[in-house]
Design a protein around this motif. Structure first.
Motif, PDB file in Angstrom:
ATOM      1  N   THR A 152       0.830  -1.208   0.000  1.00  0.00           N
ATOM      2  CA  THR A 152       0.000   0.000   0.000  1.00  0.00           C
ATOM      3  C   THR A 152       0.866   1.260   0.000  1.00  0.00           C
ATOM      4  O   THR A 152       0.552   2.242  -0.672  1.00  0.00           O
ATOM      5  N   LEU A 202       2.200   1.813  -3.482  1.00  0.00           N
ATOM      6  CA  LEU A 202       1.127   2.309  -4.348  1.00  0.00           C
ATOM      7  C   LEU A 202       0.844   3.793  -4.056  1.00  0.00           C
ATOM      8  O   LEU A 202       0.634   4.599  -4.972  1.00  0.00           O
ATOM      9  N   SER A 203       0.879   4.141  -2.783  1.00  0.00           N
ATOM     10  CA  SER A 203       0.632   5.543  -2.379  1.00  0.00           C
ATOM     11  C   SER A 203       1.679   6.484  -2.963  1.00  0.00           C
ATOM     12  O   SER A 203       1.415   7.668  -3.170  1.00  0.00           O
ATOM     13  N   ARG A 215       1.762   8.622  -7.092  1.00  0.00           N
ATOM     14  CA  ARG A 215       1.366   9.979  -7.442  1.00  0.00           C
ATOM     15  C   ARG A 215       2.494  10.978  -7.194  1.00  0.00           C
ATOM     16  O   ARG A 215       2.659  11.955  -7.918  1.00  0.00           O
ATOM     17  N   HIS A 216       3.284  10.724  -6.143  1.00  0.00           N
ATOM     18  CA  HIS A 216       4.274  11.720  -5.710  1.00  0.00           C
ATOM     19  C   HIS A 216       5.657  11.504  -6.310  1.00  0.00           C
ATOM     20  O   HIS A 216       6.499  12.394  -6.260  1.00  0.00           O
ATOM     21  N   TRP A 274      10.758   9.010   2.069  1.00  0.00           N
ATOM     22  CA  TRP A 274       9.312   9.163   1.836  1.00  0.00           C
ATOM     23  C   TRP A 274       8.576   7.861   2.185  1.00  0.00           C
ATOM     24  O   TRP A 274       7.575   7.875   2.903  1.00  0.00           O
ATOM     25  N   ALA A 289       5.795   7.284   5.110  1.00  0.00           N
ATOM     26  CA  ALA A 289       4.415   6.829   4.883  1.00  0.00           C
ATOM     27  C   ALA A 289       4.128   5.585   5.722  1.00  0.00           C
ATOM     28  O   ALA A 289       3.045   5.455   6.312  1.00  0.00           O
ATOM     29  N   ARG A 325      -0.712   5.622  13.083  1.00  0.00           N
ATOM     30  CA  ARG A 325      -2.154   5.876  13.102  1.00  0.00           C
ATOM     31  C   ARG A 325      -2.916   4.624  13.523  1.00  0.00           C
ATOM     32  O   ARG A 325      -3.850   4.696  14.315  1.00  0.00           O
ATOM     33  N   TRP A 372      -6.774   8.950 -14.361  1.00  0.00           N
ATOM     34  CA  TRP A 372      -5.738   9.505 -13.503  1.00  0.00           C
ATOM     35  C   TRP A 372      -4.878  10.490 -14.310  1.00  0.00           C
ATOM     36  O   TRP A 372      -4.585  11.592 -13.845  1.00  0.00           O
ATOM     37  N   PRO A 414      -6.959   1.182  -7.860  1.00  0.00           N
ATOM     38  CA  PRO A 414      -6.984   0.790  -6.442  1.00  0.00           C
ATOM     39  C   PRO A 414      -7.629   1.943  -5.634  1.00  0.00           C
ATOM     40  O   PRO A 414      -7.411   3.117  -5.968  1.00  0.00           O
ATOM     41  N   LEU A 464      -7.073   3.558  -2.973  1.00  0.00           N
ATOM     42  CA  LEU A 464      -6.312   4.695  -2.438  1.00  0.00           C
ATOM     43  C   LEU A 464      -5.892   5.665  -3.550  1.00  0.00           C
ATOM     44  O   LEU A 464      -5.733   6.863  -3.306  1.00  0.00           O
ATOM     45  N   ILE A 465      -5.735   5.172  -4.769  1.00  0.00           N
ATOM     46  CA  ILE A 465      -5.391   6.073  -5.880  1.00  0.00           C
ATOM     47  C   ILE A 465      -6.607   6.935  -6.218  1.00  0.00           C
ATOM     48  O   ILE A 465      -6.477   8.145  -6.454  1.00  0.00           O
ATOM     49  N   GLN A 501      -6.797   9.619  -3.653  1.00  0.00           N
ATOM     50  CA  GLN A 501      -5.855  10.717  -3.932  1.00  0.00           C
ATOM     51  C   GLN A 501      -6.416  11.654  -4.998  1.00  0.00           C
ATOM     52  O   GLN A 501      -6.335  12.878  -4.888  1.00  0.00           O
ATOM     53  N   LEU A 517      -9.419  11.196   2.203  1.00  0.00           N
ATOM     54  CA  LEU A 517      -8.183  10.463   2.531  1.00  0.00           C
ATOM     55  C   LEU A 517      -8.287   9.663   3.823  1.00  0.00           C
ATOM     56  O   LEU A 517      -7.406   8.854   4.135  1.00  0.00           O
ATOM     57  N   LEU A 536      -1.596   7.574   3.322  1.00  0.00           N
ATOM     58  CA  LEU A 536      -1.675   8.834   2.575  1.00  0.00           C
ATOM     59  C   LEU A 536      -1.449  10.048   3.498  1.00  0.00           C
ATOM     60  O   LEU A 536      -2.018  11.121   3.272  1.00  0.00           O
TER      61      LEU A 536
END
Lengths: 80, 393
Positions: A46, A49-50, A53-54, A64, A68, A75, B57, B98, B100-101, B104, B137, B143
């Motif tokens: 996960t 995958l997160s 985008r970055h 990074w 994460a 959390r 996306w 997925p 979580l994408i 985002q 989120l 995230l």
């Protein structure tokens, strides 16, 4: 930096990225937070995958990813 | 139910497949999205939300880039782009990416909408949009960086509606998260936002400390942020009467902005230098330094900045007892502001100053209050002018 720009011949670049970072994330999750291996694998997956985008803007990929991972585990730990 | 454990090669292949899909979409969107937005009248954009070429996306990534370019140039246009992005992101079917994408995509679309509202001074709508972004989120613990980006924007917006304590608390949380993710750029921005807030609260010493802490960190700082930091430290130092530090920081900032080829920022930093000269008592020199800057602002059709520069000059003229010149200049600024259709509250404050000068009751302190008030109208356009000092003082 153009990670995953996927020019011809770079088809496996994303897989290589995954293979490079996945084991370290799993190990970190188990070592620091004493979670089960299958849970650690799911979390590492996960996190990676997160990052998609970055990625082009991340200066230090390892920091990074660990950030994460740590945030997610912290959390989880704080949830009732 | 617990998900079945996937073998490592399968995981890597799935990841590669998602990454390739995103890269391919990004490449396709570079052409398609621009054409779609160009060829569709803006009034019809809401109908584009379900367009298959926009509900990807890659397309939303491209839309976000177009939004960023538009935000400072034309916030209303940026708002239309952000509204379209929110509709398109919210319309993406759950199975396409997925979860979580998708989260985002939705969160960053709402965040951009919040930024557009903030640029238009629609602060409560901005806060609501950032709250929507954050809730998108909420279910995804990994995230945290996205969440910090959203909350950083929320903190900046809260400053605009005087919720200073909440803003500072959130900025501290964000700094922690940006540090953990190695995001130096946003870590620096958060520190600057904290300093700006302290400056606004007239806590110049604390603000300068916040800026100096950023400079002292071993992290690399982009040249533009560095220029902004030196300028801010310079301006705080003027207020603290630390003129030597003020001068060196402002000169450093000017040099950096010159290197960056940002002539407008050079002019603004040079205006700070003019303020320094006047505060230091080198009044004639300061006035001589500021006059050409004021002309440059006018030549660039920037009457507001020219007026702010004029108010620095007026302070100097009043200190030298040159009330006639100060009055003429104040009336000229009123004329320029009226012609440009600027905020009528600014005109009221300028009118008050001009009358005080005409009756020989004005002080440099009053001119400074009017200057500060006009600057504050940029972020608080409804604020009333109140002068705590005495015009005779």
């Amino acid at each position: 930096m153009h990670l995953f720009a996927l020019a011809p011949g770079e088809d496996l670049q994303a897989e290589a990225f995954y293979i490079r970072h996945f084991p370290a994330l799993v190990s970190a999750a188990i070592a620091r937070f004493a979670i089960a291996e299958d849970e650690a694998e799911e979390l590492a997956d996960t996190v990676l995958l997160s990052s998609l985008r970055h990625l082009p803007a991340i200066d230090d990929v390892q920091t990074w990813l660990l950030g994460a991972l740590t945030s997610a585990l912290a959390r989880q730990g704080s949830e009732p | 139910m617990k998900k079945p454990r996937r073998p490592f090669p399968q995981r890597a292949a799935d990841f590669g497949s998602t990454a390739r899909q995103m890269a391919a979409e990004r490449e396709a969107a570079a052409v398609v999205v621009d054409r779609l937005l160009r060829d569709t009248p803006k009034a019809d954009w809401p109908g584009l939300a379900g367009h298959p070429d926009l509900s990807t996306w890659g397309a939303l990534d491209r839309v976000a880039k177009i939004f960023s370019q538009a935000l400072t140039r034309d916030p209303l246009h940026a708002l239309a782009i952000a509204e379209l992005a929110v509709s398109a992101a919210e319309g993406i079917a759950p199975h396409v990416y997925p979860p979580l994408i998708t989260a985002q995509l939705v969160a960053h679309a709402w965040k951009d909408l919040g930024k557009a509202y903030r640029a238009l001074n629609r602060h409560q709508e901005a806060v609501d949009a950032f709250t929507r972004a954050e809730s998108a989120l909420a279910a995804h613990g990994t995230l945290a960086h996205d969440r910090a980006i959203v909350r950083f924007n929320l903190a900046v917006t809260l400053q605009e509606i005087d919720r200073h304590g909440e803003s500072l608390t959130i900025l501290n949380e964000c700094k922690q998260s940006f540090r953990e993710h190695g995001d130096n750029r946003l870590l620096v921005f958060s520190g600057i936002a904290e300093g700006v807030l302290l400056q606004r609260l007239r806590k110049y010493r604390e603000a300068r400390e916040a800026y100096l802490l950023i400079l002292a960190s071993a992290r690399p700082i982009e040249k533009e942020s560095l220029a902004a930091l030196h300028k801010a430290i310079g301006l705080c130092s003027i207020e603290l009467g630390d003129f030597t530090d003020a001068e060196s920081n402002l000169i450093h900032s000017i040099a950096l902005y010159e290197d960056l080829r940002q002539p407008l920022e050079v002019l603004k930093a040079r205006t700070g230098l003019g303020r320094l000269y006047i505060r230091r008592g080198e009044i004639e020199y300061g006035i001589g330094h500021l006059r050409p800057l004021r002309r440059s602002f006018l030549q660039r059709s920037m009457p507001e900045e020219a007026g702010i520069c004029a108010l620095e000059i007026i302070q100097g003229l009043l200190q030298r007892g040159r009330a006639d010149e100060a009055e003429r200049l104040a009336r000229l600024v009123i004329h320029e502001y009226t012609a440009a259709g600027l905020n009528t509250r600014a005109l009221t404050a300028l009118g008050y100053l001009t009358e005080a000068i005409a009756t020989r009751h004005a002080t440099a302190g009053l001119a400074e209050s009017v200057r500060e008030y006009i600057v504050s109208l940029r972020t608080e356009p409804e604020r009333e002018f109140r002068y705590a000092g005495t015009a005779r003082g």
